[in-house]
Design an enzyme around this catalytic site. Structure first.
Site, PDB file in Angstrom:
ATOM      1  N   ASN A 209       0.618  -1.283  -0.034  1.00 28.51           N
ATOM      2  CA  ASN A 209      -0.136   0.063   0.120  1.00 28.51           C
ATOM      3  C   ASN A 209       0.867   1.381   0.095  1.00 28.51           C
ATOM      4  O   ASN A 209       1.731   1.383   0.787  1.00 28.51           O
ATOM      5  CB  ASN A 209      -0.825  -0.021   1.289  1.00 28.51           C
ATOM      6  CG  ASN A 209      -1.912  -1.208   1.054  1.00 28.51           C
ATOM      7  OD1 ASN A 209      -1.800  -2.175   2.247  1.00 28.51           O
ATOM      8  ND2 ASN A 209      -2.805  -1.222   0.255  1.00 28.51           N
ATOM      9  N   ARG A 217      10.815  -5.412 -14.826  1.00 24.89           N
ATOM     10  CA  ARG A 217      11.970  -4.853 -14.996  1.00 24.89           C
ATOM     11  C   ARG A 217      12.474  -3.716 -14.260  1.00 24.89           C
ATOM     12  O   ARG A 217      13.479  -3.141 -14.284  1.00 24.89           O
ATOM     13  CB  ARG A 217      12.024  -4.279 -16.574  1.00 24.89           C
ATOM     14  CG  ARG A 217      12.304  -5.580 -17.407  1.00 24.89           C
ATOM     15  CD  ARG A 217      12.703  -4.871 -18.994  1.00 24.89           C
ATOM     16  NE  ARG A 217      11.338  -4.377 -19.565  1.00 24.89           N
ATOM     17  CZ  ARG A 217      10.192  -5.080 -20.264  1.00 24.89           C
ATOM     18  NH1 ARG A 217      10.269  -6.389 -20.229  1.00 24.89           N
ATOM     19  NH2 ARG A 217       9.338  -4.465 -20.655  1.00 24.89           N
ATOM     20  N   GLY A 239      -8.913  -7.306   4.538  1.00 24.79           N
ATOM     21  CA  GLY A 239      -9.587  -7.752   3.371  1.00 24.79           C
ATOM     22  C   GLY A 239      -9.871  -6.580   2.219  1.00 24.79           C
ATOM     23  O   GLY A 239     -10.687  -6.834   1.276  1.00 24.79           O
ATOM     24  N   HIS A 241      -7.428  -3.651   2.096  1.00 28.54           N
ATOM     25  CA  HIS A 241      -6.110  -3.000   1.586  1.00 28.54           C
ATOM     26  C   HIS A 241      -5.336  -3.985   0.648  1.00 28.54           C
ATOM     27  O   HIS A 241      -4.436  -3.442  -0.169  1.00 28.54           O
ATOM     28  CB  HIS A 241      -5.411  -2.525   2.760  1.00 28.54           C
ATOM     29  CG  HIS A 241      -5.768  -1.171   3.452  1.00 28.54           C
ATOM     30  ND1 HIS A 241      -7.092  -0.994   4.058  1.00 28.54           N
ATOM     31  CD2 HIS A 241      -5.172  -0.166   3.309  1.00 28.54           C
ATOM     32  CE1 HIS A 241      -7.014   0.216   4.390  1.00 28.54           C
ATOM     33  NE2 HIS A 241      -6.025   0.989   4.226  1.00 28.54           N
ATOM     34  N   ASP A 264      -3.509  -0.080  11.119  1.00 31.43           N
ATOM     35  CA  ASP A 264      -3.563   0.990  10.469  1.00 31.43           C
ATOM     36  C   ASP A 264      -4.662   1.660  10.652  1.00 31.43           C
ATOM     37  O   ASP A 264      -5.112   2.602   9.855  1.00 31.43           O
ATOM     38  CB  ASP A 264      -3.022   0.860   9.095  1.00 31.43           C
ATOM     39  CG  ASP A 264      -2.496   2.368   8.355  1.00 31.43           C
ATOM     40  OD1 ASP A 264      -2.484   3.318   8.856  1.00 31.43           O
ATOM     41  OD2 ASP A 264      -2.778   2.442   7.105  1.00 31.43           O
ATOM     42  N   ALA A 299      -7.787   5.039   2.668  1.00 32.01           N
ATOM     43  CA  ALA A 299      -7.247   5.716   3.962  1.00 32.01           C
ATOM     44  C   ALA A 299      -7.058   4.713   4.970  1.00 32.01           C
ATOM     45  O   ALA A 299      -6.959   3.519   4.618  1.00 32.01           O
ATOM     46  CB  ALA A 299      -8.192   6.796   4.371  1.00 32.01           C
TER      47      ALA A 299
HETATM   48 ZN    ZN Z   1      -0.642   4.803   8.733  1.00 34.14          ZN
END
Ligand code: ZN
Length: 371
Positions: A209, A217, A239, A241, A264, A299
């Site tokens: 993320n 390459r 499930g 992110h 997070d 977010a």
């Molecule tokens: Zn964060």
């Protein structure tokens, strides 16, 4: 106190085991005997180590990101109810004064063990990969500013984009101060990421993320971080992110000793859908998914660690691997593995009881029942 259940230890599962707790320590882990039936010890389906969340911005309507100590206590309390017995407070990209004031405001919480320290996510991040970080406050690494922040104590971890001018010196500064240098919110090439690892970066902030994607390459930061044995990779297992297949791939490629589940989470975790502030940006939460109100960029999450463990187990990983990723590995990232992060004799009695559906039915912190 004695707890009984299937105990998830570093050496494997003790089916129908007993964990004995004396004061704040685990003093015995063993198989149950008929004598335990008569003793009527407290029973849970699973006994796993208390979770360690090394990337969390808030929860239960409370946020770490404003630097308010009461808010921070509220967020910590909320996540404790979901089994997180150790956590850092993750700040987001903000003016230097706010980062400084927040670090000072949280010092008493770090001192009394509510927080294991502060994680500063920004402001030295890529504008191209800023995700839900406020672009207004992004800037290049500033050694004077950074050393002032580090001199306050309490900062345990910082996320940096290694391609920025001065980033490698900043990583050196962090490592020299005993602070975990994390690579994230980055548009770095494979080589630039390798240079950060050579400089001492040891953590990938939510791998995949807010990072330049993989190209065969130009493998970029994801492959460089995933392939480095000394780097631990954070994963947001909500499930949303990350695809379940990616969660499995990272877990298999890096192994549970190199994956740290993180939430997070933002203030919206545990709350009804609505609008929330994240570092001055408006985040709209609908059906538990948080997106910036402007362009819909995904977010922070509304995840809790117990739910992250369920995601991993439902994706096909054994519970002992999920427990390792939710507790043991992140404890090691913080340098706390000698104290906590596993169900083992001598470690702190931070324990979570889970039912058959892996829902939290009890939490012990420092040997004290808090749920
Ligand atoms: Zn964060």
């Amino acid at each position: 106190m004695m707890l009984r259940g299937s105990v998830v230890t570093p050496a494997g599962i003790v089916t129908d085991g007993v964990v004995e707790v004396t004061d704040d320590k685990i003093t015995e882990v063993r198989a149950a005997t008929p004598a335990d039936d008569e003793a009527g010890v407290r029973t849970g389906a699973w006994i796993v180590p208390g979770f360690v969340d090394i990337h969390v911005h808030g929860g239960g309507g409370f946020t770490f990101t404003t630097g308010d100590a009461d808010q921070a206590r509220g967020a910590a309390e909320f996540h404790l109810g979901h089994g997180t017995t150790t956590m850092v407070a993750s700040l987001v990209t903000a003016p230097h004064a706010l980062l400084r004031e927040a670090t000072v405001a949280f010092a008493p919480l770090v001192a009394d063990g509510v927080l294991a320290g502060v994680h500063v996510e920004g402001p030295y991040l890529s504008a191209a990969r800023c995700g839900a970080q406020n672009p207004t406050h992004l800037r290049n690494p500033d050694p004077g500013e950074l050393s002032e922040l580090l001199s306050l104590g309490g900062v345990r971890m910082m996320t940096i984009a290694p391609e920025l001018p001065g980033a490698l010196d900043a990583i050196g500064q962090l490592v020299g101060a005993g602070v975990v240098a994390a690579v994230g919110h980055t548009d770095a090439t494979y080589e630039q990421t390798r240079a950060a690892i050579d400089e001492g970066a040891r953590l990938a902030t939510h791998l995949c993320n807010a990072m330049r994607p993989v190209h065969h390459r130009e493998p970029g930061p994801i492959v460089a971080l995933l392939d480095a044995p000394e780097v631990v990779c954070e994963q947001i297992a909500d499930g949303v992110h990350l695809h379940e297949g990616m969660l499995r791939h990272v877990a298999h490629a890096a192994g549970p000793d190199r994956v740290a589940l993180v939430t997070d989470a933002m203030a919206a975790a545990g709350m009804d859908d609505g609008e929330f502030d994240l570092g001055g940006l408006v985040v709209r939460v609908r059906r538990g998914v948080a997106r910036l109100s402007g362009d819909g960029t995904i977010a922070g999450s509304t995840l809790t660690m117990d739910a992250a463990v369920r995601t991993m187990v439902h994706s096909g990983l054994p519970i002992e691997d999920a427990a390792r990723m939710a507790a043991t590995t992140p404890a090691r990232v913080l340098g706390l593995d000698g104290e906590l992060g596993a169900v083992a004799v001598g470690l702190r009695a931070d324990l979570v009881l889970l039912d058959e559906e892996l829902r939290v039915t009890g939490v012990l912190r420092n040997g004290i029942k808090v749920v």
